[in-house]
Design a protein around this motif. Sequence first.
Motif, mmCIF file in Angstrom:
data_model
loop_
_atom_site.group_PDB
_atom_site.id
_atom_site.type_symbol
_atom_site.label_atom_id
_atom_site.label_comp_id
_atom_site.label_asym_id
_atom_site.label_seq_id
_atom_site.Cartn_x
_atom_site.Cartn_y
_atom_site.Cartn_z
ATOM 1 N N GLY A 51 0.799 -1.216 0.000
ATOM 2 C CA GLY A 51 0.000 0.000 0.000
ATOM 3 C C GLY A 51 0.836 1.272 0.000
ATOM 4 N N LEU A 52 0.123 2.379 0.175
ATOM 5 C CA LEU A 52 0.715 3.713 0.165
ATOM 6 C C LEU A 52 1.891 3.815 1.124
ATOM 7 N N THR A 53 2.919 4.439 0.707
ATOM 8 C CA THR A 53 4.166 4.722 1.452
ATOM 9 C C THR A 53 5.109 3.519 1.525
ATOM 10 N N CYS A 54 4.681 2.376 1.004
ATOM 11 C CA CYS A 54 5.505 1.168 1.164
ATOM 12 C C CYS A 54 6.566 1.024 0.071
ATOM 13 N N ASN A 58 8.218 -3.468 3.416
ATOM 14 C CA ASN A 58 7.210 -3.484 4.489
ATOM 15 C C ASN A 58 6.600 -4.866 4.693
ATOM 16 N N LYS A 62 7.285 -7.382 7.888
ATOM 17 C CA LYS A 62 6.218 -7.245 8.895
ATOM 18 C C LYS A 62 5.095 -8.274 8.829
ATOM 19 N N TYR A 94 1.796 11.927 0.867
ATOM 20 C CA TYR A 94 2.086 10.483 0.961
ATOM 21 C C TYR A 94 1.278 9.661 -0.028
ATOM 22 N N HIS A 145 -2.623 -5.151 -0.158
ATOM 23 C CA HIS A 145 -3.192 -4.395 0.974
ATOM 24 C C HIS A 145 -3.506 -2.967 0.553
ATOM 25 N N SER A 146 -4.735 -2.540 0.838
ATOM 26 C CA SER A 146 -5.133 -1.140 0.667
ATOM 27 C C SER A 146 -4.920 -0.712 -0.790
ATOM 28 N N MET A 147 -4.025 0.261 -1.077
ATOM 29 C CA MET A 147 -3.734 0.559 -2.485
ATOM 30 C C MET A 147 -3.294 -0.702 -3.218
ATOM 31 N N HIS A 257 -5.755 -0.876 10.320
ATOM 32 C CA HIS A 257 -5.283 -0.938 8.927
ATOM 33 C C HIS A 257 -3.835 -1.444 8.828
ATOM 34 N N TYR A 259 -0.074 -3.637 9.629
ATOM 35 C CA TYR A 259 0.483 -4.977 9.409
ATOM 36 C C TYR A 259 0.236 -5.911 10.593
HETATM 37 N N1 LIG Z 1 0.871 7.975 6.381
HETATM 38 C C1 LIG Z 1 -0.501 7.849 6.137
HETATM 39 C C2 LIG Z 1 -0.976 6.418 6.002
HETATM 40 C C3 LIG Z 1 0.030 5.497 5.423
HETATM 41 C C4 LIG Z 1 -0.414 4.070 5.591
HETATM 42 O O1 LIG Z 1 -1.221 3.726 6.437
HETATM 43 N N2 LIG Z 1 0.101 3.214 4.727
HETATM 44 C C5 LIG Z 1 -0.308 1.844 4.769
HETATM 45 C C6 LIG Z 1 -1.030 1.540 3.511
HETATM 46 S S1 LIG Z 1 -2.435 2.642 3.334
HETATM 47 C C7 LIG Z 1 -3.094 2.288 1.795
HETATM 48 O O2 LIG Z 1 -2.542 2.005 0.808
HETATM 49 C C8 LIG Z 1 0.913 0.973 4.961
HETATM 50 O O3 LIG Z 1 0.942 -0.163 4.543
HETATM 51 N N3 LIG Z 1 1.930 1.559 5.623
HETATM 52 C C9 LIG Z 1 3.199 0.874 5.782
HETATM 53 C C10 LIG Z 1 3.377 0.116 7.051
HETATM 54 O O4 LIG Z 1 4.453 -0.530 7.180
HETATM 55 O O5 LIG Z 1 2.490 0.103 7.920
HETATM 56 C C11 LIG Z 1 -1.283 8.488 7.223
HETATM 57 O O6 LIG Z 1 -0.643 8.807 8.207
HETATM 58 O O7 LIG Z 1 -2.511 8.636 7.101
#
Ligand SMILES: N[C@@H](CCC(=O)N[C@@H](CSC=O)C(=O)NCC(=O)O)C(=O)O
Length: 277
Positions: A51-54, A58, A62, A94, A145-147, A257, A259
């Motif tokens: 997902g986002l930011t990964c 990740n 995890k 992000y 996951h998510s995105m 949401h 891991y």
């Molecule tokens: N930084 C953002 C949220 C970032 C977040 O929650 N990323 C998730 C995926 S969300 C959808 O694609 C993620 O997998 N993060 C990586 C991890 O290792 O947990 C905010 O603060 O809202």
Amino acid sequence: MTVETLSTHRVHGGALRYCRHDSTSTGTPMKFTVWTPDGQGPFPYLVWLSGLTCTEDNFTVKSGVYQHAARHGIAIVAPDTSPRGEGVADDPAYDLGQGAGFYVDATQAPWAPHFMMHSYVTGDLLAAVEGAFPLDGARKGIFGHSMGGHGALTIALKHPELFKSVSAFAPIVSPLNCPWGDKALSAYLGPDRAAWRPYDACALIEDGKGAEFDDILIDQGLADNFLENQLKPELIEAAAAKAGREVTVRRQAGYDHSYFFISTFIGDHLAFHAARL
Ligand SMILES: N[C@@H](CCC(=O)N[C@@H](CSC=O)C(=O)NCC(=O)O)C(=O)O
């Protein structure tokens, strides 16, 4: 296509490798991890989309996936979520740009030509891993996951010839109907929302795509901050019901949401895919 192995680690009776290769789709180097059990193979395998930011890291560190992969004799591939580098467009937020490729092929400046993640995952990534490792290309599934759940659903529904099984954790099921989708697909694909339909799991089901999948497994935490505003699993349940298709959404009380949620149910997803590969 040459794959460079950056490091190798022994995990749960198999080998985890961090790899890099050049992608013609993105025009950049791309990173991924691949875990294979000991033995000759060829092994069935799963592609995980994060997902986002990964990055590729990740899920790898995890999720706790490898103990389950070892039990089922299934290899695991986990790519990065976007092209990266100094010559690649980015955004300070992000949820756009590097780390937020949304698994689409961008048509709009400044994202095209590097943000070609749909073509990357379905083309260069599969070719690279099947060329370099003992993987059985006829027995593969996809999850995320998510995105990355959105990526797994849309890629599978569009390419049932590539994947035999699909599942997702807390996926974005309809980018046409959530703020993350509005923002990213406007940027990558432009304002014509008709161009978004091939990247919307609910629209793909409405359009009859991917009917080969006998069931799709989705786990969704009920303490997920993004549930009501972004994820909306009821939309895919409605699309599937209308189309007479099987989509199983398991609502998990108390899970968020993170891991921690994914690691709790990852074994169930491995068993789901193992039964279909
Ligand atoms: N930084 C953002 C949220 C970032 C977040 O929650 N990323 C998730 C995926 S969300 C959808 O694609 C993620 O997998 N993060 C990586 C991890 O290792 O947990 C905010 O603060 O809202």
